[in-house]
Scaffold this motif. Structure first.
Motif, mmCIF file in Angstrom:
data_model
loop_
_atom_site.group_PDB
_atom_site.id
_atom_site.type_symbol
_atom_site.label_atom_id
_atom_site.label_comp_id
_atom_site.label_asym_id
_atom_site.label_seq_id
_atom_site.Cartn_x
_atom_site.Cartn_y
_atom_site.Cartn_z
ATOM 1 N N GLN A 1 21.781 35.718 -16.976
ATOM 2 C CA GLN A 1 22.330 35.004 -15.837
ATOM 3 C C GLN A 1 21.972 33.522 -15.868
ATOM 4 O OE1 GLN A 1 24.433 36.313 -13.559
ATOM 5 N NE2 GLN A 1 24.706 34.239 -12.755
ATOM 6 N N LEU A 2 20.773 33.186 -16.360
ATOM 7 C CA LEU A 2 20.395 31.771 -16.452
ATOM 8 C C LEU A 2 21.344 31.016 -17.374
ATOM 9 C CD1 LEU A 2 16.487 31.824 -16.615
ATOM 10 C CD2 LEU A 2 17.897 30.694 -14.884
ATOM 11 N N THR A 3 21.726 31.639 -18.474
ATOM 12 C CA THR A 3 22.670 31.009 -19.394
ATOM 13 C C THR A 3 24.006 30.783 -18.700
ATOM 14 O OG1 THR A 3 21.623 32.322 -21.141
ATOM 15 C CG2 THR A 3 23.621 31.123 -21.723
ATOM 16 N N PHE B 1 17.848 27.081 -24.040
ATOM 17 C CA PHE B 1 16.443 26.941 -23.647
ATOM 18 C C PHE B 1 16.351 26.662 -22.151
ATOM 19 C CE2 PHE B 1 16.064 26.465 -28.126
ATOM 20 C CZ PHE B 1 14.729 26.651 -28.473
ATOM 21 N N HIS B 2 15.263 27.168 -21.549
ATOM 22 C CA HIS B 2 15.022 26.947 -20.119
ATOM 23 C C HIS B 2 13.511 26.930 -19.890
ATOM 24 C CE1 HIS B 2 15.812 27.148 -15.789
ATOM 25 N NE2 HIS B 2 14.852 28.058 -15.709
ATOM 26 N N LEU B 3 13.009 25.814 -19.387
ATOM 27 C CA LEU B 3 11.580 25.663 -19.076
ATOM 28 C C LEU B 3 10.684 26.053 -20.249
ATOM 29 C CD1 LEU B 3 11.492 26.985 -15.383
ATOM 30 C CD2 LEU B 3 11.631 24.613 -16.189
ATOM 31 N N GLY B 4 11.062 25.590 -21.429
ATOM 32 C CA GLY B 4 10.225 25.808 -22.605
ATOM 33 C C GLY B 4 10.387 27.153 -23.268
ATOM 34 N N ARG B 5 11.289 27.987 -22.754
ATOM 35 C CA ARG B 5 11.497 29.314 -23.327
ATOM 36 C C ARG B 5 12.903 29.441 -23.887
ATOM 37 N NH1 ARG B 5 8.243 30.588 -18.560
ATOM 38 N NH2 ARG B 5 6.370 31.755 -19.174
ATOM 39 N N LEU B 6 13.029 30.173 -24.969
ATOM 40 C CA LEU B 6 14.334 30.505 -25.516
ATOM 41 C C LEU B 6 14.870 31.695 -24.728
ATOM 42 C CD1 LEU B 6 16.584 30.280 -27.639
ATOM 43 C CD2 LEU B 6 15.199 31.754 -29.117
ATOM 44 N N ILE B 7 15.950 31.476 -24.000
ATOM 45 C CA ILE B 7 16.502 32.519 -23.132
ATOM 46 C C ILE B 7 17.520 33.375 -23.860
ATOM 47 C CG2 ILE B 7 17.751 32.963 -20.985
ATOM 48 C CD1 ILE B 7 14.908 31.757 -20.683
ATOM 49 N N GLU B 8 18.353 32.711 -24.674
ATOM 50 C CA GLU B 8 19.432 33.460 -25.319
ATOM 51 C C GLU B 8 19.894 32.707 -26.552
ATOM 52 O OE1 GLU B 8 23.903 35.150 -24.159
ATOM 53 O OE2 GLU B 8 22.460 34.654 -22.588
#
Length: 278
Positions: free
Chosen positions: A267-269, A246-253
């Motif tokens: 890339q954030l992960t 999770f990043h800033l309230g969103r599921l990224i991966e």
């Protein structure tokens, strides 16, 4: 060299991204979340999260502080209902039934979806009464003998019976931190839940107590669906079969734990896992 096909930090928050990032498990899913949003007043804390949680698996939720991990799992047993001004939209199904439906009683839901918190919180009662409390109020035992059996079985499943069997009448608050956390796990499983939510259950524990909890998670997985929020990526790698970032309230991966840690698709992960931020 970074895979040129990997998503960049400039996340595409399009409808397509929001609908496909959450791994879909279909028939094997115990919990299905679709476009879940959480608002605290005007703050949009969780944004369009779609995620399935499978049967008999441990899924780890990782990400920086304040990214929405704890807020998300508190949706799964409607703990956010207790927060003034909190509003949840979207759909969360457990075994095909909408848990935010008008016909849902949250008391049996919270027995079905138990929760273990960051800090051990035994009741100011004896060890026995800590575990017996839930079965007693839910009417799960018809006799004293049945209640005693539930307590013993729950303490055994939590790996605590041999340490406390000779002092069941002693206060639960007199146990060590790691023992208290296992007592809280025993208290949770005593009411026969189907899902166990854990919000950083080892953050206040020493390495030895943490190792016992992690071993316990592996044993409990055969009987329960478990979602664990953790700041320890090493712990996530040790205990979970799938990991969600999770990043800033969103599921990224989300994906198989080994894949997320060795070959993240965003890339954030990768930046979080390699310590570039977070």
């Amino acid at each position: 060299m970074r895979d040129k096909n990997r998503a960049s930090p400039d996340i595409n928050y399009s409808r397509e991204h929001r609908e496909t990032v959450g791994e879909i498990l279909s028939a094997n899913a115990r919990i299905q979340c679709r476009k879940v949003n959480v608002y605290y007043g005007d703050k949009h804390a969780i944004q369009d999260v779609t995620l399935d949680i499978g049967r008999n698996e441990v899924i780890a939720l990782i990400g920086p502080s304040g990214c929405g991990k704890s807020t998300f799992i508190r949706c799964l047993n409607r703990m956010n209902d207790t927060v003034p001004g909190c509003r949840v939209t979207g759909e969360i199904l457990m075994d095909g039934r909408a848990i935010y439906g008008p016909d849902i009683d949250v008391v049996p839901l919270r027995a079905q979806v138990g929760m273990v918190f960051q800090k051990p919180n035994p009741f100011p009662k004896s060890i026995f009464e800590n575990v017996a409390y839930g079965p007693r109020i839910h009417g799960l035992a018809l006799s004293k003998a049945e209640l005693e059996e539930i307590v013993e079985v729950s303490l055994r499943r939590a790996g605590l019976w041999d340490e406390v069997k000779d002092r069941l009448n002693h206060p639960g608050t007199g146990l060590s931190g790691g023992q208290q956390q296992r007592l809280c796990i025993a208290r949770t499983i005593a009411v026969n839940p189907e899902v166990i939510l854990m919000d950083e259950p080892c953050s206040a524990l020493d390495p030895i107590a943490t190792a016992k909890i992690e071993q316990l998670l592996d044993e409990l997985r055969s009987q329960f669906t478990i979602a664990i929020v953790t700041h320890s990526m090493q712990q996530a790698a040790r205990v979970s079969q799938r990991t969600a970032y999770f990043h800033l309230g969103r599921l990224i991966e989300v994906g198989e734990t080994a894949q997320v840690f060795t070959n993240p698709q965003h890339q954030l992960t990768e930046d979080y896992i390699t310590g570039r931020f977070g």
